[in-house]
Scaffold this motif. Sequence first.
Motif, PDB file in Angstrom:
ATOM      1  N   TYR A  26     -93.096 -64.877 -66.751  1.00 16.85           N
ATOM      2  CA  TYR A  26     -93.119 -65.452 -65.252  1.00 16.85           C
ATOM      3  C   TYR A  26     -91.742 -65.648 -64.879  1.00 16.85           C
ATOM      4  O   TYR A  26     -90.770 -66.233 -65.676  1.00 16.85           O
ATOM      5  N   LYS A  29     -92.236 -70.083 -61.368  1.00 18.30           N
ATOM      6  CA  LYS A  29     -93.513 -70.970 -61.286  1.00 18.30           C
ATOM      7  C   LYS A  29     -93.555 -72.083 -60.465  1.00 18.30           C
ATOM      8  O   LYS A  29     -92.773 -72.372 -59.862  1.00 18.30           O
ATOM      9  N   PHE A  30     -94.745 -72.297 -60.175  1.00 19.28           N
ATOM     10  CA  PHE A  30     -95.002 -73.402 -58.923  1.00 19.28           C
ATOM     11  C   PHE A  30     -94.658 -74.745 -59.516  1.00 19.28           C
ATOM     12  O   PHE A  30     -95.135 -75.154 -60.430  1.00 19.28           O
ATOM     13  N   PRO A  42     -97.709 -72.749 -54.201  1.00 21.31           N
ATOM     14  CA  PRO A  42     -98.621 -71.462 -54.488  1.00 21.31           C
ATOM     15  C   PRO A  42     -98.754 -70.732 -53.142  1.00 21.31           C
ATOM     16  O   PRO A  42     -99.054 -71.556 -51.949  1.00 21.31           O
ATOM     17  N   GLY A  43     -98.943 -69.604 -53.079  1.00 20.80           N
ATOM     18  CA  GLY A  43     -99.029 -68.823 -52.038  1.00 20.80           C
ATOM     19  C   GLY A  43     -97.738 -68.202 -51.218  1.00 20.80           C
ATOM     20  O   GLY A  43     -97.627 -67.340 -50.526  1.00 20.80           O
ATOM     21  N   LYS A  46     -97.637 -64.076 -51.597  1.00 19.77           N
ATOM     22  CA  LYS A  46     -98.730 -63.384 -51.485  1.00 19.77           C
ATOM     23  C   LYS A  46     -98.257 -61.974 -50.536  1.00 19.77           C
ATOM     24  O   LYS A  46     -98.578 -61.174 -50.390  1.00 19.77           O
ATOM     25  N   GLU A  75     -99.013 -62.789 -58.251  1.00 22.99           N
ATOM     26  CA  GLU A  75     -99.022 -64.297 -57.769  1.00 22.99           C
ATOM     27  C   GLU A  75    -100.462 -64.862 -58.517  1.00 22.99           C
ATOM     28  O   GLU A  75    -101.498 -64.119 -58.219  1.00 22.99           O
ATOM     29  N   ASP A  76    -100.373 -65.632 -59.368  1.00 24.28           N
ATOM     30  CA  ASP A  76    -101.651 -66.358 -60.062  1.00 24.28           C
ATOM     31  C   ASP A  76    -101.516 -67.982 -59.779  1.00 24.28           C
ATOM     32  O   ASP A  76    -100.486 -68.338 -59.110  1.00 24.28           O
ATOM     33  N   GLU A  77    -102.280 -68.657 -60.444  1.00 17.05           N
ATOM     34  CA  GLU A  77    -102.292 -69.846 -60.422  1.00 17.05           C
ATOM     35  C   GLU A  77    -101.005 -70.735 -60.943  1.00 17.05           C
ATOM     36  O   GLU A  77    -100.476 -71.727 -60.471  1.00 17.05           O
ATOM     37  N   GLN A  78    -100.360 -70.037 -61.652  1.00 13.23           N
ATOM     38  CA  GLN A  78     -99.182 -70.700 -62.469  1.00 13.23           C
ATOM     39  C   GLN A  78     -97.809 -70.282 -61.613  1.00 13.23           C
ATOM     40  O   GLN A  78     -96.886 -71.041 -61.634  1.00 13.23           O
ATOM     41  N   TYR A  81     -96.231 -63.800 -62.095  1.00 13.04           N
ATOM     42  CA  TYR A  81     -96.390 -63.046 -63.217  1.00 13.04           C
ATOM     43  C   TYR A  81     -95.774 -61.637 -63.017  1.00 13.04           C
ATOM     44  O   TYR A  81     -96.026 -60.773 -62.251  1.00 13.04           O
TER      45      TYR A  81
END
Length: 215
Positions: A26, A29-30, A42-43, A46, A75-78, A81
């Motif tokens: 990563y 990280k969010f 997050p976002g 994007k 971008e993922d939930e963490q 990546y």
Amino acid sequence: MERKTLNLEAIDVKFDAARPGFFSGYASKFGGVDSYGDTILPGAYKKTLKKRSRPIQLRWNHWGPVIGKWLKTEEDEQGLYVEGELTPGHSVAQDVYASLKHGAVTGLSIGFRPVQINDHGDGRRDLKEIDLIEISVVESPADLAAQIGDVKSAIDQAQSLKEIEAFLRDAGGFSRADAVTLVARIKSLARGEREPELKTAEIAGLFQHFQFPQL
């Protein structure tokens, strides 16, 4: 351009023995609050990851050479990546890979420009959208103030223009032409200052101009 660095312990870096030069982890990280008081939401990645006219470069220490390519940036939930591959046969890339595997370097750092920010007014910011410029493997946390201090110390101790230029090329990765130009500008500012030392903000502005590649 701003930078954010994550240490090896935080980026979940992994290597594939069957693919020399390959690594993943990563770059960002969010949710956390970094030393600058910033939180990446997050976002945030994007838009910048879609319809790019140029690829995101994989660099060494932001101002160093391109040492490979990013095979995946998503971008993922963490967070952000990434999967990268260091260039086979590239002398700097080989050294970087060895240092990564040994754990001798700090980790990954993003270079970006903030686009949408929620400023709390107390030194804290929520970064809602950013423009990602590049992602670097870095040997130590990015700290512009520390770099400024190093340069000011070198300038104070240097006995000649050539010594200052050599420091900028060796420690900062500047080309000879950029080193000469920066030293000339610093001297010009110094002559215009009433105080014997340059203001940190002015040197920082010079570094913002010279230090990072414009993509």
